[in-house]
Design a protein around this motif. Structure first.
Motif, PDB file in Angstrom:
ATOM      1  N   ASP A  29       3.987  -4.875 -24.125  1.00  0.00           N
ATOM      2  CA  ASP A  29       4.394  -3.471 -24.030  1.00  0.00           C
ATOM      3  C   ASP A  29       5.216  -3.235 -22.774  1.00  0.00           C
ATOM      4  OD1 ASP A  29       3.047  -2.827 -26.358  1.00  0.00           O
ATOM      5  OD2 ASP A  29       1.189  -2.279 -25.327  1.00  0.00           O
ATOM      6  N   PRO A  30       6.310  -2.455 -22.885  1.00  0.00           N
ATOM      7  CA  PRO A  30       7.146  -2.200 -21.706  1.00  0.00           C
ATOM      8  C   PRO A  30       6.395  -1.394 -20.656  1.00  0.00           C
ATOM      9  CG  PRO A  30       7.829  -0.830 -23.566  1.00  0.00           C
ATOM     10  CD  PRO A  30       6.818  -1.794 -24.100  1.00  0.00           C
ATOM     11  N   VAL A  31       6.809  -1.562 -19.405  1.00  0.00           N
ATOM     12  CA  VAL A  31       6.200  -0.865 -18.276  1.00  0.00           C
ATOM     13  C   VAL A  31       7.097   0.290 -17.853  1.00  0.00           C
ATOM     14  CG1 VAL A  31       5.436  -1.089 -15.884  1.00  0.00           C
ATOM     15  CG2 VAL A  31       5.028  -2.945 -17.510  1.00  0.00           C
ATOM     16  N   GLU A  32       6.506   1.474 -17.703  1.00  0.00           N
ATOM     17  CA  GLU A  32       7.278   2.657 -17.336  1.00  0.00           C
ATOM     18  C   GLU A  32       7.907   2.489 -15.955  1.00  0.00           C
ATOM     19  OE1 GLU A  32       6.615   7.510 -16.993  1.00  0.00           O
ATOM     20  OE2 GLU A  32       5.009   6.204 -17.733  1.00  0.00           O
ATOM     21  N   GLY A  33       9.138   2.946 -15.840  1.00  0.00           N
ATOM     22  CA  GLY A  33       9.832   2.905 -14.562  1.00  0.00           C
ATOM     23  C   GLY A  33      10.702   1.688 -14.369  1.00  0.00           C
ATOM     24  N   LEU A  34      10.570   0.703 -15.253  1.00  0.00           N
ATOM     25  CA  LEU A  34      11.402  -0.491 -15.164  1.00  0.00           C
ATOM     26  C   LEU A  34      12.594  -0.361 -16.121  1.00  0.00           C
ATOM     27  CD1 LEU A  34       8.786  -3.407 -15.064  1.00  0.00           C
ATOM     28  CD2 LEU A  34      10.065  -2.394 -13.165  1.00  0.00           C
ATOM     29  N   PRO A  35      13.639  -1.154 -15.915  1.00  0.00           N
ATOM     30  CA  PRO A  35      14.742  -1.150 -16.869  1.00  0.00           C
ATOM     31  C   PRO A  35      14.246  -1.445 -18.286  1.00  0.00           C
ATOM     32  CG  PRO A  35      15.354  -2.337 -14.880  1.00  0.00           C
ATOM     33  CD  PRO A  35      13.889  -2.050 -14.766  1.00  0.00           C
ATOM     34  N   THR A  36      14.870  -0.811 -19.255  1.00  0.00           N
ATOM     35  CA  THR A  36      14.543  -1.066 -20.657  1.00  0.00           C
ATOM     36  C   THR A  36      15.518  -2.086 -21.218  1.00  0.00           C
ATOM     37  OG1 THR A  36      15.888   0.808 -21.369  1.00  0.00           O
ATOM     38  CG2 THR A  36      13.530   1.199 -20.984  1.00  0.00           C
ATOM     39  N   VAL A  37      15.023  -2.848 -22.183  1.00  0.00           N
ATOM     40  CA  VAL A  37      15.774  -4.002 -22.677  1.00  0.00           C
ATOM     41  C   VAL A  37      15.822  -3.990 -24.193  1.00  0.00           C
ATOM     42  CG1 VAL A  37      15.848  -6.525 -22.798  1.00  0.00           C
ATOM     43  CG2 VAL A  37      15.139  -5.384 -20.670  1.00  0.00           C
ATOM     44  N   GLU A  38      16.993  -4.238 -24.740  1.00  0.00           N
ATOM     45  CA  GLU A  38      17.159  -4.537 -26.149  1.00  0.00           C
ATOM     46  C   GLU A  38      17.801  -5.919 -26.233  1.00  0.00           C
ATOM     47  OE1 GLU A  38      19.328  -1.544 -28.192  1.00  0.00           O
ATOM     48  OE2 GLU A  38      17.980   0.095 -27.594  1.00  0.00           O
ATOM     49  N   ALA A  39      17.128  -6.843 -26.917  1.00  0.00           N
ATOM     50  CA  ALA A  39      17.626  -8.217 -26.971  1.00  0.00           C
ATOM     51  C   ALA A  39      17.326  -8.819 -28.328  1.00  0.00           C
ATOM     52  CB  ALA A  39      16.981  -9.056 -25.863  1.00  0.00           C
ATOM     53  N   ASP A  40      18.312  -9.531 -28.872  1.00  0.00           N
ATOM     54  CA  ASP A  40      18.108 -10.209 -30.148  1.00  0.00           C
ATOM     55  C   ASP A  40      18.115 -11.728 -30.001  1.00  0.00           C
ATOM     56  OD1 ASP A  40      20.781 -10.848 -29.747  1.00  0.00           O
ATOM     57  OD2 ASP A  40      21.530  -9.577 -31.368  1.00  0.00           O
ATOM     58  N   GLY A  41      18.314 -12.220 -28.772  1.00  0.00           N
ATOM     59  CA  GLY A  41      18.272 -13.658 -28.533  1.00  0.00           C
ATOM     60  C   GLY A  41      19.546 -14.396 -28.849  1.00  0.00           C
ATOM     61  N   SER A  42      20.505 -13.720 -29.477  1.00  0.00           N
ATOM     62  CA  SER A  42      21.746 -14.400 -29.854  1.00  0.00           C
ATOM     63  C   SER A  42      22.982 -13.807 -29.185  1.00  0.00           C
ATOM     64  CB  SER A  42      21.932 -14.358 -31.379  1.00  0.00           C
ATOM     65  OG  SER A  42      21.990 -13.016 -31.833  1.00  0.00           O
ATOM     66  N   SER A  43      22.836 -12.631 -28.567  1.00  0.00           N
ATOM     67  CA  SER A  43      23.933 -11.991 -27.842  1.00  0.00           C
ATOM     68  C   SER A  43      23.381 -11.452 -26.532  1.00  0.00           C
ATOM     69  CB  SER A  43      24.546 -10.857 -28.684  1.00  0.00           C
ATOM     70  OG  SER A  43      23.546  -9.919 -29.045  1.00  0.00           O
ATOM     71  N   PRO A  44      24.244 -11.138 -25.568  1.00  0.00           N
ATOM     72  CA  PRO A  44      23.739 -10.662 -24.283  1.00  0.00           C
ATOM     73  C   PRO A  44      22.799  -9.475 -24.435  1.00  0.00           C
ATOM     74  CG  PRO A  44      26.070 -11.168 -24.113  1.00  0.00           C
ATOM     75  CD  PRO A  44      25.717 -11.276 -25.570  1.00  0.00           C
ATOM     76  N   ALA A  45      21.726  -9.493 -23.661  1.00  0.00           N
ATOM     77  CA  ALA A  45      20.748  -8.413 -23.715  1.00  0.00           C
ATOM     78  C   ALA A  45      21.379  -7.111 -23.217  1.00  0.00           C
ATOM     79  CB  ALA A  45      19.532  -8.765 -22.863  1.00  0.00           C
ATOM     80  N   SER A  46      20.970  -6.002 -23.810  1.00  0.00           N
ATOM     81  CA  SER A  46      21.374  -4.680 -23.348  1.00  0.00           C
ATOM     82  C   SER A  46      20.290  -4.185 -22.396  1.00  0.00           C
ATOM     83  CB  SER A  46      21.534  -3.723 -24.531  1.00  0.00           C
ATOM     84  OG  SER A  46      21.794  -2.412 -24.080  1.00  0.00           O
ATOM     85  N   ILE A  47      20.653  -3.971 -21.145  1.00  0.00           N
ATOM     86  CA  ILE A  47      19.691  -3.605 -20.098  1.00  0.00           C
ATOM     87  C   ILE A  47      20.082  -2.227 -19.571  1.00  0.00           C
ATOM     88  CG2 ILE A  47      18.684  -4.267 -17.885  1.00  0.00           C
ATOM     89  CD1 ILE A  47      19.625  -7.161 -18.506  1.00  0.00           C
ATOM     90  N   THR A  48      19.145  -1.277 -19.649  1.00  0.00           N
ATOM     91  CA  THR A  48      19.404   0.088 -19.197  1.00  0.00           C
ATOM     92  C   THR A  48      18.590   0.376 -17.948  1.00  0.00           C
ATOM     93  OG1 THR A  48      19.782   0.809 -21.484  1.00  0.00           O
ATOM     94  CG2 THR A  48      19.347   2.523 -19.850  1.00  0.00           C
ATOM     95  N   ILE A  49      19.284   0.735 -16.862  1.00  0.00           N
ATOM     96  CA  ILE A  49      18.626   1.037 -15.589  1.00  0.00           C
ATOM     97  C   ILE A  49      18.052   2.461 -15.662  1.00  0.00           C
ATOM     98  CG2 ILE A  49      18.909   1.163 -13.096  1.00  0.00           C
ATOM     99  CD1 ILE A  49      19.399  -1.618 -14.331  1.00  0.00           C
ATOM    100  N   PRO A  50      16.802   2.677 -15.234  1.00  0.00           N
ATOM    101  CA  PRO A  50      16.226   4.030 -15.287  1.00  0.00           C
ATOM    102  C   PRO A  50      16.978   4.997 -14.373  1.00  0.00           C
ATOM    103  CG  PRO A  50      14.787   2.533 -14.064  1.00  0.00           C
ATOM    104  CD  PRO A  50      15.845   1.691 -14.693  1.00  0.00           C
TER     105      PRO A  50
END
Length: 345
Positions: A212-233
């Motif tokens: 489970d993601p931790v609140e306050g940290l960057p959120t991540v969307e990743a499919d393992g085959s393309s660069p991960a999408s990382i969103t800074i809070p």
């Protein structure tokens, strides 16, 4: 101009005995016989090995209790302890003798093979390294072209439980310089006794249990085959300490300091969320020795202890990234990485 990559802090791979061939590329492919295979020595080795004719069939294995309840193997020559045999022992070609067959599914090319091993210097009979006293094992990545040629050629087709004895001349082992740290000279043949434990297919992306993601940290969307999408809070200051947060917890062995690790990763800057590097964009996993100062400290500290198969979020403050390199474009940046740990050994 593109920002510096993580790999710019990586030195030449450390002399890991089972992973880094210091010699030239291997010669011809193996020619099979009933019990042994040979490959030709490298051209630079001809002068130092042409006169040697060690008989690997005379090399055997004996096991004894080490006094602490662990059974450890030692090498013998014609039934005598190896240091008391016909030394120096050398071969002009890599030679492999089958001690035991093993059973189960055959090892396939490109797999990751777990082995236990003992290495002996053929010149003086001294033991160089052994995983047996500590009951450790080593993972060999058969897709790694830097693996010693004898392993790349001899392990495919073996089965779990197989036992092999290998003798490697300098040209297919540690080359003209040898390896002083391991006690290997430039003309020394190295003999390995190897037990095959298991083989698994390599990972191409993280595989395990989602965390489970931790609140306050960057959120991540990743499919393992393309660069991960990382969103800074939004509105959050970067942490001053290293953050290590698993996103997927792998189920394979934990990464240990000194191992060669293979990963896919994406890195962005906390300041603006801009991606500065990704191995997935480059289309090639990145390999390095971890915990040995060959990459940024945030990686050395953050990846050691994580199970292979994990996807890990690293938030790395400047003093654990490029802060000590004032000329780097990333010197003052807090960096955020998503790392898939694909292999370690």
């Amino acid at each position: 101009m593109r920002s510096p990559r993580v790999r710019l802090l990586a030195a030449v791979a450390a002399p890991i005995i089972l992973l880094t061939a210091c010699a030239d590329d291997a010669g011809d492919s193996a020619d099979s016989t009933d019990d042994s295979t040979t490959t030709s020595a490298g051209p630079d080795d001809a002068a130092t090995t042409a006169s040697v004719d060690g008989d690997l069939s005379q090399v055997g294995v004996e096991r004894s209790d080490d006094g602490e309840g662990t059974e450890v193997p030692t090498l013998t020559y014609a039934g005598e302890p190896f240091p008391e045999g016909d030394l120096p022992f050398g071969v002009a070609e890599t030679t492999v003798e089958q001690v035991a067959e093993g059973d189960g599914e055959e090892v396939a090319e490109g797999q990751q093979v777990t082995v236990r091993y003992l290495a002996v210097n053929g010149t003086n009979g001294e033991e160089l390294l052994s995983t047996f006293p500590s009951d450790d094992s080593v993972v060999m990545d058969l897709s790694n072209p830097q693996l010693l040629p004898a392993f790349l050629e001899s392990l495919p087709g073996q089965r779990p439980g197989a036992e092999l004895i290998m003798a490697m001349p300098p040209g297919e082992g540690f080359g003209e310089t040898g390896n002083a740290n391991l006690g290997i000279g430039p003309t020394d043949t190295v003999i390995f006794y190897v037990e095959v434990v298991e083989a698994v297919d390599p990972l191409s992306e993280a595989e395990g249990t989602e965390v489970d993601p931790v609140e306050g940290l960057p959120t991540v969307e990743a499919d393992g085959s393309s660069p991960a999408s990382i969103t800074i809070p939004e509105g959050e200051d970067p942490p001053s300490e290293l953050v290590v947060q698993p996103l997927i917890e792998g189920e394979r062995d934990e990464v240990e300091a000194g191992q060669s690790v293979t990963v896919h990763y994406t890195g962005v800057k906390w300041s603006d969320g801009e991606q500065f590097d990704s191995s997935l964009e480059a289309g090639q996993p990145f390999s390095t020795v971890i915990g040995a100062g060959q990459v940024i400290p945030g990686w050395d500290e953050g990846l050691v202890g994580q199970p292979v198969g994990s996807r890990v979020l690293l938030v790395v403050p400047p003093d654990m990234a490029y802060g000590n390199n004032p000329e780097s474009e990333l010197a003052e940046e807090t960096l955020v990485f998503v790392v898939d740990i694909l292999a370690a050994g």
